[in-house]
Design an enzyme around this catalytic site. Structure first.
Site, short mmCIF file in Angstrom:
data_model
loop_
_atom_site.label_atom_id
_atom_site.label_comp_id
_atom_site.label_asym_id
_atom_site.label_seq_id
_atom_site.Cartn_x
_atom_site.Cartn_y
_atom_site.Cartn_z
N LYS A 84 1.53 6.28 -0.96
CA LYS A 84 1.86 7.66 -0.64
C LYS A 84 3.15 7.71 0.17
O LYS A 84 3.34 6.91 1.09
CB LYS A 84 0.71 8.31 0.13
CG LYS A 84 0.90 9.81 0.36
CD LYS A 84 -0.32 10.46 1.03
CE LYS A 84 -0.13 11.96 1.22
NZ LYS A 84 -1.26 12.62 1.89
N SER A 115 -3.42 16.82 -0.32
CA SER A 115 -2.00 16.58 -0.44
C SER A 115 -1.64 15.28 -1.15
O SER A 115 -0.52 15.14 -1.62
CB SER A 115 -1.37 16.55 0.95
OG SER A 115 -1.81 15.40 1.67
N SER A 138 -7.34 15.62 2.10
CA SER A 138 -6.21 15.23 1.26
C SER A 138 -6.39 13.95 0.45
O SER A 138 -5.56 13.64 -0.41
CB SER A 138 -4.93 15.10 2.09
OG SER A 138 -4.44 16.37 2.41
#
Lengths: 95, 484
Positions: B76, B151, B175
């Site tokens: 990420k 997210s 998320s």
């Protein structure tokens, strides 16, 4: 609690956050919606409830005051847009 | 190769059936061919990946390999990665090659895992649909008209599309778990403090926690095991040994007590999602678990409390972006205030600005007690509900998200409706509890996630429960059409 355009501009100023004047009405609407949504917290009686800052109730860990990192000024300043002689440059503050 | 699990790939690498370089090239080839449809990567680090793969092959040959050595992973773009753009999904950091590695980055690279690239995400992890990214939305591989969740949408989509076997994520309000559910994969957020936050760009520091995505609980366990551990550099890291998550995967579930909070099965839950979850719970009954109804009386306060605490901490954390030391700097500032105001105004997107404004308001003079302090008190009530429940049950289960993946743009203009997509996940962050989502069926071709919440440091128990379910179901083996 509804936030009008003047409130939004005041908070934006406090946060040093530039927002376009034409976007202010939308922020005012969105922020008022969010505040109305969180308003339900007020219906709960929390008298005597200790606020929870850390889920595990941990306290700040201390360490000995000794140097543990090497000097990486050049490396860290390499990601700044404007530096000179190891200093960060900003617009002139004092006349 | 892309149909194999991390465990199978690791066995192949050891047996010499394939090399890490071959795996890495295969992953890069799939990204090149398929990611144009998904937009799950912001940066693909091809050269670095191939170098790391060759180094991993040398380690494998030398017999110095762990379970992740030579395994490609997607990272990420919130985790600092030395010399690689670490954008956090924002224009603010589009020009930021991180000058150091996050602890998680370091641990994975030291384990010999091969970073393929950095994945797309909601800007500064603020979003539930991946639509707030400066780099454009990620598409859900099950239906490219729909969101992957957020997210960590890029990390979830990349695993669901089998571009990589595993990836990293972060979870502040759901998320990891919500995108895992919407993309039909396994995602786990451990106990707060279990994974180091050092070098993980901060959103809401008392809630942020790193974790892993994979196609199975077993693979997620291996990945999480490599990421977890005490770190002196994170002041809230927990100094406690990491359990061997793999060792307990095969424990039988006979007698496991599962709590079903009645608040998680009521109004707001899509009926078809609810019935898929019921079917999954029946599987647990067959595995010998005992299901009991419980109550989390303050459950409905989690989302509003979160939308005070998270923006307040966000407004404080994001004050570091001032155009001076790193990140976007506005051109030709007329004075210092103008430099700050315009750098932040031009560098941040709309959702980040909304949260900064809400947070600044909640923390401003005269409002601190009414909002932040009140929310922190509610947070304790929510935590107490869980502690009470865990006196009675071992694991809490329910739906991960109230509906399947929604359409791109569907909630983009209505922040409060977007926030409610995290209605079941947020409480675990407020309480700091470990939680996981596993695939539990489909509704009209779209994946449904089953949510598991455990007591503090019960990651092993969650992964065990997920693994046992995955021994008797094959939802986690389904691959979206067009990505087979």
């Amino acid at each position: 609690m509804a936030l009008d355009a003047a409130d939004v501009e005041k908070i934006a100023h406090l946060a040093r956050l530039g927002i376009n004047p034409e976007d202010v009405p939308e922020y005012s609407r969105n922020l008022s919606d969010i505040l109305a949504f969180v308003e339900q917290l007020n219906a709960v009686d929390t008298t005597g409830v200790e606020p929870l800052a850390h889920p595990l109730e941990a306290t700040q860990r201390l360490r000995a005051d000794v140097v543990s990192e090497s000097d990486e000024r050049e490396n860290f300043q390499s990601v700044a847009q404007v530096t000179e002689d190891g200093l960060y440059l900003v617009p002139q503050v004092i006349e | 190769m892309h149909r194999k699990s991390l465990v199978e790939l690791a066995a192949d690498l050891r047996a010499g059936a394939c090399s890490s370089e071959e795996l890495t090239r295969a992953s890069l080839e799939r990204i090149g061919r398929l990611d144009g449809r998904l937009n799950s990567f912001i940066t693909v680090t091809e050269q670095q990946a191939l170098d790391a793969a060759r180094a991993a092959d040398a380690r494998l040959k030398a017999g110095d390999a762990g379970p992740l050595t030579g395994i490609p992973f997607a990272h990420k773009d919130i985790f600092c990665t030395r010399g690689v753009k670490t954008s956090c999904g924002s224009r603010m950091l589009d020009n930021f090659p991180a000058p150091y590695d996050a602890t998680v980055t370091r641990k994975l690279l030291d384990a010999g895992a091969v970073m393929i690239g950095k994945t797309n995400m909601d800007e500064f992890a603020m979003g539930s649909s991946n639509e707030t990214s400066f780099y454009g939305p990620v598409k859900n591989p099950w239906d490219e008209m729909r969101v992957p969740g957020g997210s960590s949408g890029g990390s979830a989509a990349a695993v669901a599309a089998r571009l990589v076997p595993v990836s990293t994520g972060t979870d502040t309000g759901g998320s990891i778990r919500q995108p895992a559910a919407l993309c039909g994969i396994t995602g786990i957020k451990p106990t707060y403090g279990r994974v180091s936050r050092y070098g993980m760009i901060a959103f809401a520091s008392s809630l942020d926690q790193g974790g892993s995505f994979a196609c199975s609980a077993e693979d997620a366990a291996i990945m999480l095991g490599a990421m977890a551990g005490f770190d002196e550099r994170d002041s809230t890291s927990v100094d406690r040994p990491v359990d061997d998550y793999q060792a307990t995967l095969n424990a039988p579930l006979q007698g496991l007590k599962i709590g079903l909070p009645k608040e998680y099965f009521g109004e707001g839950l899509d009926a078809a999602v609810g019935s898929a979850v019921e079917t999954a719970l029946d599987e647990y009954r067959k595995l010998g678990a005992e299901l009991v109804e419980i109550s989390l009386p303050n459950a409905q306060l989690a989302v509003p409390a979160y939308y005070v605490v998270a923006p307040a901490e966000c407004s404080s954390n994001l004050s570091r972006f001032d155009g001076v030391r790193f990140g976007y700097r506005a051109a030709d500032p007329k004075d210092l205030a103008d430099l700050y105001t315009r750098s932040r105004g031009e560098g941040f997107g709309a959702e980040v600005k909304r949260r900064i404004l809400i947070g600044a308001y909640a923390l401003s003079a005269g409002y601190y007690d009414a909002y932040y302090l009140k929310a922190q008190q509610i947070r304790r009530l929510i935590r107490e509900d869980f502690l009470k429940a865990f006196e009675q049950v071992d694991v809490i289960m329910g739906p991960t998200a109230p509906s399947t993946a929604f359409k791109l743009g569907e909630k983009a203009d209505d922040p409060v409706s977007m926030y409610l997509s995290d209605i079941y996940t947020i409480a675990a962050n407020l309480a700091g509890l470990p939680a996981m989502s596993i695939p539990a069926g489909f509704v009209e071709g779209l994946p449904v996630g089953l949510h598991l919440i455990g007591n503090y440091f019960a990651e092993g128990r969650l992964l065990n429960a997920g693994h046992q379910y995955q021994q008797v179901t094959d939802w986690h083996r389904q691959i979206p059409q067009g990505f087979e």
